[in-house]
Design a protein around this motif. Structure first.
Motif, PDB file in Angstrom:
ATOM      1  N   GLY A 134       0.773  -1.335  -0.196  1.00  0.00           N
ATOM      2  CA  GLY A 134      -0.077  -0.069   0.022  1.00  0.00           C
ATOM      3  C   GLY A 134       0.844   1.234  -0.051  1.00  0.00           C
ATOM      4  N   LEU A 135       0.216   2.421  -0.634  1.00  0.00           N
ATOM      5  CA  LEU A 135       0.825   3.723  -0.536  1.00  0.00           C
ATOM      6  C   LEU A 135      -0.247   4.452  -0.045  1.00  0.00           C
ATOM      7  CD1 LEU A 135       2.661   3.425  -4.188  1.00  0.00           C
ATOM      8  CD2 LEU A 135       3.814   3.436  -1.653  1.00  0.00           C
ATOM      9  N   GLU A 136       0.240   5.417   0.858  1.00  0.00           N
ATOM     10  CA  GLU A 136      -0.723   6.524   1.470  1.00  0.00           C
ATOM     11  C   GLU A 136      -0.108   7.894   1.285  1.00  0.00           C
ATOM     12  OE1 GLU A 136      -1.882   5.483   5.451  1.00  0.00           O
ATOM     13  OE2 GLU A 136      -3.092   3.708   4.666  1.00  0.00           O
ATOM     14  N   GLN A 137      -0.373   8.726   0.426  1.00  0.00           N
ATOM     15  CA  GLN A 137       0.079  10.011   0.045  1.00  0.00           C
ATOM     16  C   GLN A 137      -0.589  11.103   0.800  1.00  0.00           C
ATOM     17  OE1 GLN A 137       2.048  10.993  -3.710  1.00  0.00           O
ATOM     18  NE2 GLN A 137       0.893   9.190  -4.641  1.00  0.00           N
ATOM     19  N   ASP A 138       0.143  12.076   1.221  1.00  0.00           N
ATOM     20  CA  ASP A 138      -0.331  13.445   1.536  1.00  0.00           C
ATOM     21  C   ASP A 138       0.636  14.454   1.202  1.00  0.00           C
ATOM     22  OD1 ASP A 138       1.874  13.701   3.538  1.00  0.00           O
ATOM     23  OD2 ASP A 138       0.753  12.204   4.849  1.00  0.00           O
ATOM     24  N   ALA A 139       0.279  15.707   1.678  1.00  0.00           N
ATOM     25  CA  ALA A 139       1.117  16.908   1.037  1.00  0.00           C
ATOM     26  C   ALA A 139       2.654  16.918   1.460  1.00  0.00           C
ATOM     27  CB  ALA A 139       0.251  17.979   1.610  1.00  0.00           C
ATOM     28  N   ASP A 140       2.801  16.114   2.683  1.00  0.00           N
ATOM     29  CA  ASP A 140       4.343  15.971   2.976  1.00  0.00           C
ATOM     30  C   ASP A 140       5.117  14.897   2.791  1.00  0.00           C
ATOM     31  OD1 ASP A 140       3.700  18.786   4.085  1.00  0.00           O
ATOM     32  OD2 ASP A 140       2.749  17.666   6.093  1.00  0.00           O
ATOM     33  N   GLY A 141       4.318  13.758   2.388  1.00  0.00           N
ATOM     34  CA  GLY A 141       5.329  12.676   2.016  1.00  0.00           C
ATOM     35  C   GLY A 141       4.293  11.436   1.768  1.00  0.00           C
ATOM     36  N   ARG A 156       7.732   5.940   6.621  1.00  0.00           N
ATOM     37  CA  ARG A 156       7.449   7.130   6.082  1.00  0.00           C
ATOM     38  C   ARG A 156       8.538   7.770   5.487  1.00  0.00           C
ATOM     39  NH1 ARG A 156       2.972  10.432   5.134  1.00  0.00           N
ATOM     40  NH2 ARG A 156       3.480  12.686   5.433  1.00  0.00           N
ATOM     41  N   ALA A 157       8.432   8.434   4.396  1.00  0.00           N
ATOM     42  CA  ALA A 157       9.195   9.051   3.309  1.00  0.00           C
ATOM     43  C   ALA A 157       8.643  10.232   2.621  1.00  0.00           C
ATOM     44  CB  ALA A 157       9.866   7.981   2.462  1.00  0.00           C
ATOM     45  N   GLY A 158       9.721  11.123   2.240  1.00  0.00           N
ATOM     46  CA  GLY A 158       9.088  12.239   1.338  1.00  0.00           C
ATOM     47  C   GLY A 158       8.907  11.821   0.055  1.00  0.00           C
ATOM     48  N   TRP A 159       9.467  10.787  -0.549  1.00  0.00           N
ATOM     49  CA  TRP A 159       9.274  10.491  -1.854  1.00  0.00           C
ATOM     50  C   TRP A 159       9.757   8.933  -2.103  1.00  0.00           C
ATOM     51  CZ3 TRP A 159       7.595  13.733  -5.520  1.00  0.00           C
ATOM     52  CH2 TRP A 159       7.916  15.430  -5.175  1.00  0.00           C
ATOM     53  N   VAL A 160       8.997   8.450  -3.075  1.00  0.00           N
ATOM     54  CA  VAL A 160       9.169   6.999  -3.293  1.00  0.00           C
ATOM     55  C   VAL A 160       9.252   6.759  -4.750  1.00  0.00           C
ATOM     56  CG1 VAL A 160       7.810   4.718  -3.857  1.00  0.00           C
ATOM     57  CG2 VAL A 160       7.397   5.935  -1.739  1.00  0.00           C
ATOM     58  N   HIS A 269       7.129  -7.398 -24.193  1.00  0.00           N
ATOM     59  CA  HIS A 269       6.152  -6.238 -24.281  1.00  0.00           C
ATOM     60  C   HIS A 269       6.727  -4.908 -24.968  1.00  0.00           C
ATOM     61  CE1 HIS A 269       4.055  -8.604 -21.126  1.00  0.00           C
ATOM     62  NE2 HIS A 269       4.926  -8.745 -20.710  1.00  0.00           N
ATOM     63  N   GLN A 270       5.785  -4.189 -25.436  1.00  0.00           N
ATOM     64  CA  GLN A 270       6.061  -2.616 -25.784  1.00  0.00           C
ATOM     65  C   GLN A 270       4.979  -1.946 -25.072  1.00  0.00           C
ATOM     66  OE1 GLN A 270       9.022  -4.402 -27.997  1.00  0.00           O
ATOM     67  NE2 GLN A 270       8.868  -2.186 -27.527  1.00  0.00           N
ATOM     68  N   ARG A 271       5.516  -1.377 -23.829  1.00  0.00           N
ATOM     69  CA  ARG A 271       4.586  -0.844 -22.977  1.00  0.00           C
ATOM     70  C   ARG A 271       5.041   0.477 -22.244  1.00  0.00           C
ATOM     71  NH1 ARG A 271      -0.337  -3.486 -22.391  1.00  0.00           N
ATOM     72  NH2 ARG A 271      -0.360  -5.745 -23.260  1.00  0.00           N
ATOM     73  N   ALA A 272       4.188   1.457 -21.985  1.00  0.00           N
ATOM     74  CA  ALA A 272       4.692   2.325 -21.191  1.00  0.00           C
ATOM     75  C   ALA A 272       3.446   2.553 -20.212  1.00  0.00           C
ATOM     76  CB  ALA A 272       5.268   3.610 -21.778  1.00  0.00           C
ATOM     77  N   ALA A 273       3.810   2.893 -19.081  1.00  0.00           N
ATOM     78  CA  ALA A 273       2.898   3.737 -17.970  1.00  0.00           C
ATOM     79  C   ALA A 273       2.237   4.855 -18.407  1.00  0.00           C
ATOM     80  CB  ALA A 273       3.746   3.903 -16.747  1.00  0.00           C
ATOM     81  N   SER A 274       0.989   5.216 -18.356  1.00  0.00           N
ATOM     82  CA  SER A 274       0.270   6.430 -18.783  1.00  0.00           C
ATOM     83  C   SER A 274       0.912   7.658 -18.055  1.00  0.00           C
ATOM     84  CB  SER A 274      -1.186   6.198 -18.397  1.00  0.00           C
ATOM     85  OG  SER A 274      -1.249   5.978 -16.836  1.00  0.00           O
ATOM     86  N   ALA A 275       1.527   7.318 -16.858  1.00  0.00           N
ATOM     87  CA  ALA A 275       2.293   8.549 -16.405  1.00  0.00           C
ATOM     88  C   ALA A 275       3.477   8.092 -15.623  1.00  0.00           C
ATOM     89  CB  ALA A 275       1.399   9.542 -15.614  1.00  0.00           C
ATOM     90  N   PHE A 276       4.841   8.655 -15.624  1.00  0.00           N
ATOM     91  CA  PHE A 276       5.840   8.145 -14.856  1.00  0.00           C
ATOM     92  C   PHE A 276       6.017   8.852 -13.543  1.00  0.00           C
ATOM     93  CE2 PHE A 276       8.651   6.720 -18.497  1.00  0.00           C
ATOM     94  CZ  PHE A 276       7.639   6.229 -18.992  1.00  0.00           C
ATOM     95  N   ARG A 277       4.985   9.982 -13.175  1.00  0.00           N
ATOM     96  CA  ARG A 277       4.884  10.554 -11.695  1.00  0.00           C
ATOM     97  C   ARG A 277       3.329  10.491 -11.586  1.00  0.00           C
ATOM     98  NH1 ARG A 277       5.795  16.915  -9.768  1.00  0.00           N
ATOM     99  NH2 ARG A 277       5.196  16.336  -7.467  1.00  0.00           N
ATOM    100  N   SER A 278       3.203  10.343 -10.135  1.00  0.00           N
ATOM    101  CA  SER A 278       1.914  10.589  -9.550  1.00  0.00           C
ATOM    102  C   SER A 278       2.176  11.031  -8.063  1.00  0.00           C
ATOM    103  CB  SER A 278       1.171   9.181  -9.331  1.00  0.00           C
ATOM    104  OG  SER A 278      -0.350   9.284  -8.824  1.00  0.00           O
ATOM    105  N   GLY A 279       2.122  12.387  -7.848  1.00  0.00           N
ATOM    106  CA  GLY A 279       2.429  12.885  -6.715  1.00  0.00           C
ATOM    107  C   GLY A 279       3.718  12.862  -6.196  1.00  0.00           C
ATOM    108  N   ARG A 280       3.989  12.088  -5.030  1.00  0.00           N
ATOM    109  CA  ARG A 280       5.326  11.807  -4.635  1.00  0.00           C
ATOM    110  C   ARG A 280       5.747  10.635  -4.954  1.00  0.00           C
ATOM    111  NH1 ARG A 280       7.395  15.204  -0.310  1.00  0.00           N
ATOM    112  NH2 ARG A 280       6.155  17.104  -0.213  1.00  0.00           N
ATOM    113  N   VAL A 281       5.222   9.995  -6.122  1.00  0.00           N
ATOM    114  CA  VAL A 281       5.928   8.846  -6.531  1.00  0.00           C
ATOM    115  C   VAL A 281       6.281   8.913  -7.671  1.00  0.00           C
ATOM    116  CG1 VAL A 281       5.441   6.298  -6.573  1.00  0.00           C
ATOM    117  CG2 VAL A 281       4.079   7.725  -4.944  1.00  0.00           C
ATOM    118  N   VAL A 282       7.519   8.409  -7.948  1.00  0.00           N
ATOM    119  CA  VAL A 282       8.049   8.632  -9.503  1.00  0.00           C
ATOM    120  C   VAL A 282       8.288   6.949  -9.937  1.00  0.00           C
ATOM    121  CG1 VAL A 282       9.582   9.715 -10.949  1.00  0.00           C
ATOM    122  CG2 VAL A 282       8.964  10.714  -8.637  1.00  0.00           C
TER     123      VAL A 282
END
Length: 401
Positions: A134-141, A156-160, A269-282
């Motif tokens: 699981g991943l739980e994001q908020d404004a700080d981490g 707890r981390a600032g980024w993943v 495969h030939q695939r790519a994620a629809s986005a490479f960043r979502s909030g604090r996760v890259v």
């Protein structure tokens, strides 16, 4: 250290560990989580183009890489049906690029080198046998929830950074689509001991044939080679090992005595994620994009992800730049994959493994012959990794004029 200045990297493959190393060398506290009990040793990527060697040098990994791997100075195309060989010697790159050669090295050995370097640095930790659930994001981490052999984990981390491969749990938890296609063939990567070099093979070879096509490369100086071929993906994966002898019986020259050290079947495969960043996760590496391995552009793309991302993310953590730089990372790296890595790897796969039309094949071979004979064209072909590299996101852009 403030947990919001910590980065959790999910995945202990080469991309994850090298990203973690780049962050740690910049003074960022890093925890690497890996669901497997140790480094994965199954045969996968092996080529490190000259274009990525500079990044490995900056991280202090190049000397160990050169000691463990094989310098490859020739790429050879071999037409299985006729025996024709078209060689591309790297001598034309002398004076043009810092590293006029490639290095062949199993990605498990690269991961081991990166792991050893990482653990020498303060503020680093690697936890094997830990699955992210699981991943739980908020404004700080970000709060990372996981399981370590039945023991609940909360970090707890600032980024993943999600670098947990094609079946990325991080990407799945973010709800991102993995857009693209899956090939109808299965690749079978084998590590074998056989004296290919005594039969005219270079350190790196592409055997062109719609039935027996393969990528064959020398892995080390002990006689170990990688031979990757394809088969119909509808065949039972559980019985791949029963079919391997038939492939080698049909393709090996000489007395055909070989030792199968390890093998690994896998989907392409030939695939790519629809986005490479979502909030604090890259995302980085195969978690962000996957390609068939013909041409070795998958891990190459992932390493270029790592070099750019670790530098930019470290600057964000230290407060030296805004988080919007990571949107530029996501855009640049997705574009490099979609517009170059994926189409080039697909074209190479079609040539090596899927070219039954004699006229199409002859046109392709004519182009290879011309390029091999022309130093300028040969240099362009050999610098295949250059368009995959995107510039540092921290380097100011000089206005035109």
């Amino acid at each position: 250290m403030d947990s919001n200045n910590k980065v959790v990297v999910v995945g202990a493959g080469p991309v994850g560990l090298i990203t973690a190393l780049g962050l740690a060398r910049a003074g960022v506290e890093v925890v690497v989580l890996e669901r497997e009990s140790g480094l994965v040793a199954s045969p996968r990527a092996i080529v490190y183009y000259g274009g990525v060697l500079g990044g490995l040098e900056q991280l202090g990994l190049l000397d160990d890489t050169l000691k463990a791997g094989v310098r490859s100075t020739t790429v050879q195309f071999l037409v299985h049906r006729t025996g024709e060989r078209i060689a591309f010697d790297h001598d034309v790159l002398e004076g043009r690029v810092p590293f006029p050669y490639n290095v062949n090295l199993g990605q498990d050995r690269m991961a081991d080198i990166a792991l050893r370097h990482l653990l020498r640095l303060p503020g680093t930790e690697v936890r094997f046998g830990t699955t992210v659930t699981g991943l739980e994001q908020d404004a700080d981490g970000v709060t990372v929830i996981g399981d370590a052999d039945g023991v609940p984990v909360r970090l707890r981390a600032g980024w993943v950074v999600g670098a947990d491969g094609a079946s990325s749990r991080v990407r799945e938890l973010l709800g991102l689509d993995f857009e693209g296609t899956t090939w109808p063939e299965r690749f079978v990567a084998t590590n074998v001991r056989f004296p290919y070099d005594q039969h005219g093979f270079a350190d790196a070879n592409m055997v062109i044939d719609p039935q027996y096509g393969a990528v064959i490369a020398k892995i080390d100086d002990s006689g170990l080679w990688r031979c990757t071929y394809s088969e119909d993906a509808t065949l039972p994966v559980e019985t791949v090992h029963e079919r391997i002898p038939a492939y080698f019986a049909a393709t090996l020259p000489g007395d055909q005595r070989y030792e199968l050290v390890r093998y690994s079947p896998y989907k392409m495969h030939q695939r790519a994620a629809s986005a490479f960043r979502s909030g604090r996760v890259v995302l980085a590496g195969d978690a962000a994009h996957v390609t068939n391995p013909t041409g070795g552009l998958g891990l190459t793309s992932g390493l270029f992800d790592s070099f750019v991302l670790s530098e930019a993310l470290a600057a964000v953590v230290r407060g030296e730049t805004g988080a919007e730089v990571l949107d530029r990372y996501a855009q640049d790296r997705r574009r490099a994959f979609q517009e170059y890595a994926s189409p080039v790897a697909s074209a190479l796969k079609h040539l090596v493994f899927n070219c039954p039309d004699e006229n199409v094949l002859e046109d392709a071979l004519a182009g290879l012959r011309q390029a091999a004979a022309d130093p300028e064209l040969r240099a362009q072909r050999l610098m295949i990794s250059q368009p995959l590299q995107t510039p540092s996101l921290l380097t100011p852009v000089t206005p035109a004029g």
